[in-house]
Design a protein around this motif. Structure first.
Motif, PDB file in Angstrom:
ATOM      1  N   SER A 118      25.937  78.439  36.338  1.00  0.00           N
ATOM      2  CA  SER A 118      26.504  79.853  35.912  1.00  0.00           C
ATOM      3  C   SER A 118      26.750  79.489  34.239  1.00  0.00           C
ATOM      4  O   SER A 118      26.894  78.198  33.932  1.00  0.00           O
ATOM      5  CB  SER A 118      27.580  80.054  36.560  1.00  0.00           C
ATOM      6  OG  SER A 118      28.585  79.201  36.277  1.00  0.00           O
ATOM      7  N   ARG A 119      27.047  80.458  33.504  1.00  0.00           N
ATOM      8  CA  ARG A 119      27.108  80.395  32.086  1.00  0.00           C
ATOM      9  C   ARG A 119      28.385  79.652  31.930  1.00  0.00           C
ATOM     10  O   ARG A 119      28.710  78.589  31.133  1.00  0.00           O
ATOM     11  CB  ARG A 119      27.276  81.540  31.387  1.00  0.00           C
ATOM     12  CG  ARG A 119      27.572  81.391  29.990  1.00  0.00           C
ATOM     13  CD  ARG A 119      27.520  82.805  29.414  1.00  0.00           C
ATOM     14  NE  ARG A 119      26.440  83.501  29.528  1.00  0.00           N
ATOM     15  CZ  ARG A 119      26.079  84.761  29.056  1.00  0.00           C
ATOM     16  NH1 ARG A 119      27.140  85.629  29.055  1.00  0.00           N
ATOM     17  NH2 ARG A 119      24.839  85.462  29.178  1.00  0.00           N
ATOM     18  N   GLY A 120      29.660  80.131  32.783  1.00  0.00           N
ATOM     19  CA  GLY A 120      30.847  79.314  32.596  1.00  0.00           C
ATOM     20  C   GLY A 120      30.744  77.796  33.126  1.00  0.00           C
ATOM     21  O   GLY A 120      31.317  76.965  32.500  1.00  0.00           O
ATOM     22  N   ALA A 121      29.914  77.220  33.795  1.00  0.00           N
ATOM     23  CA  ALA A 121      29.870  76.053  34.415  1.00  0.00           C
ATOM     24  C   ALA A 121      29.063  75.303  33.336  1.00  0.00           C
ATOM     25  O   ALA A 121      29.667  73.861  33.111  1.00  0.00           O
ATOM     26  CB  ALA A 121      29.072  75.754  35.506  1.00  0.00           C
ATOM     27  N   VAL A 122      28.151  75.863  32.759  1.00  0.00           N
ATOM     28  CA  VAL A 122      27.515  75.188  31.377  1.00  0.00           C
ATOM     29  C   VAL A 122      28.637  75.022  30.205  1.00  0.00           C
ATOM     30  O   VAL A 122      28.566  73.943  29.863  1.00  0.00           O
ATOM     31  CB  VAL A 122      26.158  76.082  30.986  1.00  0.00           C
ATOM     32  CG1 VAL A 122      25.790  75.415  29.616  1.00  0.00           C
ATOM     33  CG2 VAL A 122      25.140  76.035  32.157  1.00  0.00           C
ATOM     34  N   GLU A 123      29.325  75.813  29.968  1.00  0.00           N
ATOM     35  CA  GLU A 123      30.345  75.836  28.865  1.00  0.00           C
ATOM     36  C   GLU A 123      31.490  74.851  29.273  1.00  0.00           C
ATOM     37  O   GLU A 123      31.814  74.111  28.293  1.00  0.00           O
ATOM     38  CB  GLU A 123      30.783  77.376  28.556  1.00  0.00           C
ATOM     39  CG  GLU A 123      29.894  78.241  28.140  1.00  0.00           C
ATOM     40  CD  GLU A 123      30.623  79.768  27.908  1.00  0.00           C
ATOM     41  OE1 GLU A 123      31.733  79.909  28.188  1.00  0.00           O
ATOM     42  OE2 GLU A 123      29.718  80.550  27.515  1.00  0.00           O
TER      43      GLU A 123
END
Length: 144
Positions: A118-123
């Protein structure tokens, strides 16, 4: 009617005796006069391709698992000559066939579906990397 030659495999699967055939042959290797005179080795044949109790998927997995023990006609041949006594070799061959069929009865797991983070995990990962980089940069020598 109970079949004396039937082979019980796994949970409730019963291979009828008419689909199995046994031949008793002389075993090779050391053993002296006993080996040369007595047919104690067992050659167990199972007509897997023509089996009435196995589904087509199980037959396909079984023949693949059998490898070089499977013939072109779809027969599985197991030879047992580990022991000096015919009955123990017979039991050994039947147990090995039962283990092979039991392994083929287990369906393969479904293929894995690829997922993206997910985008949150990447960030979060990138923020952690920046933090580690900062810690390592602070370890360096202090310049004038």
């Amino acid at each position: 009617m109970a079949d004396d030659n039937a082979l019980l495999v796994g949970r409730g699967t019963l291979i009828p005796g008419r689909e199995l055939s046994e031949a008793f042959i002389r075993a090779g290797g050391p053993g002296g006069q006993n080996v040369n005179k007595v047919a104690t080795a067992v050659q167990l044949r199972f007509a897997a391709a023509a089996s009435s109790v196995l589904t087509d998927d199980v037959k396909r997995r079984l023949l693949k698992l059998a490898g070089s023990r499977a013939t072109k006609e779809g027969e599985i041949v197991i030879e047992a000559s580990r022991f000096r006594v015919l009955e123990r070799n017979r039991d050994d061959a039947r147990q090995r066939l039962a283990a092979l069929v039991e392994a083929a009865l287990v369906p393969p797991p479904p293929p894995r579906k690829k997922t993206r983070p997910s985008r949150g995990a990447v960030e979060r990962r990138l923020k952690e990397k920046r933090g580690r980089s900062q810690v390592k940069r602070m370890r360096g020598t202090i310049g004038d």
